[in-house]
Design an enzyme around this catalytic site. Sequence first.
Site: not given
Ligand code: PSU
Length: 309
Positions: A30, A165
Amino acid sequence: MSNNPFDEFLEIAPEVASALIAGGPVVALESTIISHGMPYPRNVETAALVEEAVRDGGAVPATIAVLNGRLKVGLSDDEIEVIGKRGTDVIKCSRRDLPFVVAGKMDGATTVAATMIIAAMAGIRVFATGGIGGVHRGVEQTMDISADLEELARTNVAVVCAGIKSVLDIGRSLEYLETQGVPVVTYGADYLPAFYVPDSGFTADYRVDSPAEAARAMKIKWDMGLDGGLVFAVPIPDEFALDKTEIDAVINDADAEMRRQGITGKDTTPFMLASIAERTGGRSLDANIQLVINNAGIAAAMAVALANL
Ligand code: PSU
Ligand code: MN
């Protein structure tokens, strides 16, 4: 690639296209982790190390983003540099954003959800990242549930990550995935990892101990027509893990600060990652980088095993 119904939108790098045509192993990566997840220039350095780990594992890396409205599968080093340098100025792009970023010929960094969608369009089945989105703490008030979970429910891609996390509500995230029929599988461990720490205290539904076992589960799921993704949770290697008590306290402080500042929606995950990095003097960033590299190598081995089935 002219039989692909999404040809109109996709731009697949030649190396990736050849591997896909040959049925060879490819691992999707990603780009939101590059633009919004880590600071420049370590984000760009990390993206290169992650691609290298995929290659060392015997697969072809395909970092995914939207550039000038094109769904790019496999970025050049220059393209990764541009996304990494522009950072949070690039649109963080999830499922709902894709039609508008494409229609407007804009640039977008893809989240887990959007990367899964584009990977599936291209025919890639295995995807490596750091952490997936989930149900956020305080969901009772905010209704903040990442679109990543919904995507896992419907799109046929296996996501290799370091678990959920503790920034998120791990228990509720697992309940959501269970309802949606998404297998959560630990790799070589009984307990589900929690990103910076190898053990969240939660157990997973299933455990596999080899890439071949993981690949068999994927193939059987999809051969049976059970659409949707799988989560493979790989613990951060012990030598890079952070102390659980310390990181939990840091996360609580960062979470409280986020509420004080009234940060909501798509800004919450980037805020938390940056705040945690600052509060740990960069140690969380080091851990984050190491776990992604580790996941990339394991995802490559799974892609190889899947290609051999
Ligand atoms: N967790 C991480 N690093 C990240 C992300 C999540 O440790 O960069 C990013 C990923 O791209 C994930 C997104 O899909 O955050 C999730 O965001 P949201 O909670 O807004 O859907
Ligand atoms: Mn959200």
